[in-house]
Design an enzyme around this catalytic site. Sequence first.
Site, PDB file in Angstrom:
ATOM      1  N   ASP A 199       1.034  -1.189   0.124  1.00 30.56           N
ATOM      2  CA  ASP A 199      -0.074  -0.154  -0.045  1.00 30.56           C
ATOM      3  C   ASP A 199       0.897   1.245  -0.048  1.00 30.56           C
ATOM      4  O   ASP A 199       1.369   1.466   1.153  1.00 30.56           O
ATOM      5  CB  ASP A 199      -0.930  -0.006   1.289  1.00 30.56           C
ATOM      6  CG  ASP A 199      -1.765   1.135   1.224  1.00 30.56           C
ATOM      7  OD1 ASP A 199      -1.427   2.352   0.745  1.00 30.56           O
ATOM      8  OD2 ASP A 199      -2.901   0.892   1.522  1.00 30.56           O
ATOM      9  N   HIS A 200       1.078   1.901  -1.090  1.00 29.65           N
ATOM     10  CA  HIS A 200       2.221   2.800  -1.133  1.00 29.65           C
ATOM     11  C   HIS A 200       1.987   3.885  -0.205  1.00 29.65           C
ATOM     12  O   HIS A 200       3.084   4.475   0.055  1.00 29.65           O
ATOM     13  CB  HIS A 200       2.263   3.502  -2.651  1.00 29.65           C
ATOM     14  CG  HIS A 200       1.316   4.404  -3.113  1.00 29.65           C
ATOM     15  ND1 HIS A 200       0.142   4.313  -3.349  1.00 29.65           N
ATOM     16  CD2 HIS A 200       1.426   5.569  -3.055  1.00 29.65           C
ATOM     17  CE1 HIS A 200      -0.541   5.226  -3.909  1.00 29.65           C
ATOM     18  NE2 HIS A 200       0.237   6.209  -3.553  1.00 29.65           N
ATOM     19  N   HIS A 242      -5.712   2.713   1.164  1.00 27.90           N
ATOM     20  CA  HIS A 242      -4.873   3.877   1.715  1.00 27.90           C
ATOM     21  C   HIS A 242      -5.431   4.547   3.043  1.00 27.90           C
ATOM     22  O   HIS A 242      -4.780   5.031   3.971  1.00 27.90           O
ATOM     23  CB  HIS A 242      -4.764   4.893   0.893  1.00 27.90           C
ATOM     24  CG  HIS A 242      -4.118   4.561  -0.366  1.00 27.90           C
ATOM     25  ND1 HIS A 242      -3.304   3.732  -0.733  1.00 27.90           N
ATOM     26  CD2 HIS A 242      -4.528   4.855  -1.933  1.00 27.90           C
ATOM     27  CE1 HIS A 242      -2.987   3.215  -1.708  1.00 27.90           C
ATOM     28  NE2 HIS A 242      -3.517   3.884  -2.501  1.00 27.90           N
TER      29      HIS A 242
HETATM   30  C1  BG6 Z   1      -3.753   5.073  -6.050  1.00 24.53           C
HETATM   31  C2  BG6 Z   1      -5.139   5.181  -6.698  1.00 24.53           C
HETATM   32  O1  BG6 Z   1      -3.515   4.002  -5.397  1.00 24.53           O
HETATM   33  O2  BG6 Z   1      -3.410   6.075  -5.419  1.00 24.53           O
HETATM   34  C3  BG6 Z   1      -4.903   6.386  -7.554  1.00 24.53           C
HETATM   35  O3  BG6 Z   1      -5.387   4.030  -7.409  1.00 24.53           O
HETATM   36  C4  BG6 Z   1      -4.767   7.722  -6.794  1.00 24.53           C
HETATM   37  O4  BG6 Z   1      -6.392   6.706  -7.862  1.00 24.53           O
HETATM   38  C5  BG6 Z   1      -3.392   7.341  -6.260  1.00 24.53           C
HETATM   39  O5  BG6 Z   1      -4.680   8.696  -7.766  1.00 24.53           O
HETATM   40  C6  BG6 Z   1      -2.847   8.611  -5.088  1.00 24.53           C
HETATM   41  O6  BG6 Z   1      -1.636   8.393  -5.059  1.00 24.53           O
HETATM   42  P1  BG6 Z   1      -0.707   9.499  -4.245  1.00 24.53           P
HETATM   43  O7  BG6 Z   1       0.505   9.089  -3.868  1.00 24.53           O
HETATM   44  O8  BG6 Z   1      -0.516  10.442  -5.702  1.00 24.53           O
HETATM   45  O9  BG6 Z   1      -1.392  10.261  -3.116  1.00 24.53           O
END
Ligand code: BG6
Length: 493
Positions: A179-180, A241
């Site tokens: 989960d990044h 997230h």
């Molecule tokens: C991804 C989603 O996991 O996270 C995207 O699939 C979203 O829809 C993105 O835009 C948001 O990531 P960050 O790091 O730009 O907040």
Amino acid sequence: MSSRIIPVQPFDYVVFGATGDLTKRKLIPALYHRFMDGQFDEQSRIIGVSRSKLSDAEFQTLVRDSIKSFVEKAYQDDKTTERFVSVCSYVANDVTDESNWGDLGKNLRSDPKIIRAFYLAIAPDLFGPTCEYIQKKKYYRRDARVVIEKPLGHDLASSIAINDEVSKIFKEDQVYRIDHYLGKETVQNLLALRFANILFEPIWNSAHIDHVQITVAESVGAGTRGYYDESGALRDMVQNHIIQLLCLVAMEPPASDDANALRDEKLKVLRSLKPISGQEVSKLTVRGQYRAGSVDGGAVASYQDELPAEKKGSRTETFVAIKAEIENWRWAGVPFYIRTGKRLPSRASEIVIQFRNIPHSIFDHAEGAPRANRLVIRIQPDEGVKLFLMIKDPGPGGMRLREVPLNLSFAQTFTERTPEAYERLLLDVIRGQQSLFMRRDELEAAWTWIDPIREAWNSATDAPQQYMSGTWGPTAAIALIERDGRTWHEDIN
Ligand code: BG6
């Protein structure tokens, strides 16, 4: 900030889906940065795998292009790029076709000291066959790692099915579910803020906190992304997230920073989330879909207009707001208001901890009551932490109170580049460090909470409420919190 670069053991990183978007935009730039910082060198290898019939040289051109397009100019260096490119090789392999699988073996080294990792940047229905061939072709080792990423299912049942496939071959301590958000510096900072300071923990509970807000706002649209319409904001952002952010805010202090100690505590929060189902769903959740409007000064189309012809009329939500509650001693009666959406006024993610009012004010009421303290943790952009305090307005004129933020701006405090989430995560896989990855039971507990909301929406006759692009979502999202006599934190932008 003085960062410590600790080189990792040499590795063979096999990236399935090597010509895909994730590899180009995130994985290659992240690995390039870690290479540039000396965290690994030419003793390691990155092996791209995908169906396209590319030679090593053609894949290396793709790697160079990815660095040019997705690494900030200030960090592009020809010499480093060529050194980095020299560790990249390629195997053309349709993972469902056994006849191609032999070629990967020629690239993998047998030295047991070389860490072996498989990154599956491919569709989840290919995880099963890929893992099976990894074993059948004897590429599997008990200390190998496999990395997988969302969508890890579209509901609990499909998530169980995906995990069952992977776990036929890889044990839980070999599986890294990304989960990044957990790789973001500011998200990890939640742990530091809560557990490396004495200040907050004694008041981090329902006796002192009135409510919590979690906002993850994006200005981008979603209608042109094929996958999004199948997913929607609830699965795309909340199930993973936002729930992870909620867990880090709400969990009990773990006994140590050991991966399982941490994940045990997150799991307890997930299992304490009050179920929202049936009738409750329309009271406690809001879903929206953007109309045309204006974002960042430019006109933008509606979600419906962005969709291809065959998807017109879609009821997929591009905005969600939920009033969540955690049923345990620490949080009973403290709502967690969460919201996320596309085509909101700006890209801004933050967590607001709204403390309770002081029990009694000694100050002149005519000058206005002291405002309750607020801690605003800014996840992105303009990363930082603001603690809103009441102080005396300086100068004559009596005791006038004013709310002022104690402002910790990361940009002003730290001069070094903030690493991207994937940099940390990709090398944690090599280190065998699982703290920032989701354990299977966490994932399943998150789906267990999400599924009834989704089901109620699916059986509802009404469509998501429309909101104009460039606004903060449907008015019902404002009503959701105002009904309780509270408001969304207004300084967000
Ligand atoms: C991804 C989603 O996991 O996270 C995207 O699939 C979203 O829809 C993105 O835009 C948001 O990531 P960050 O790091 O730009 O907040």
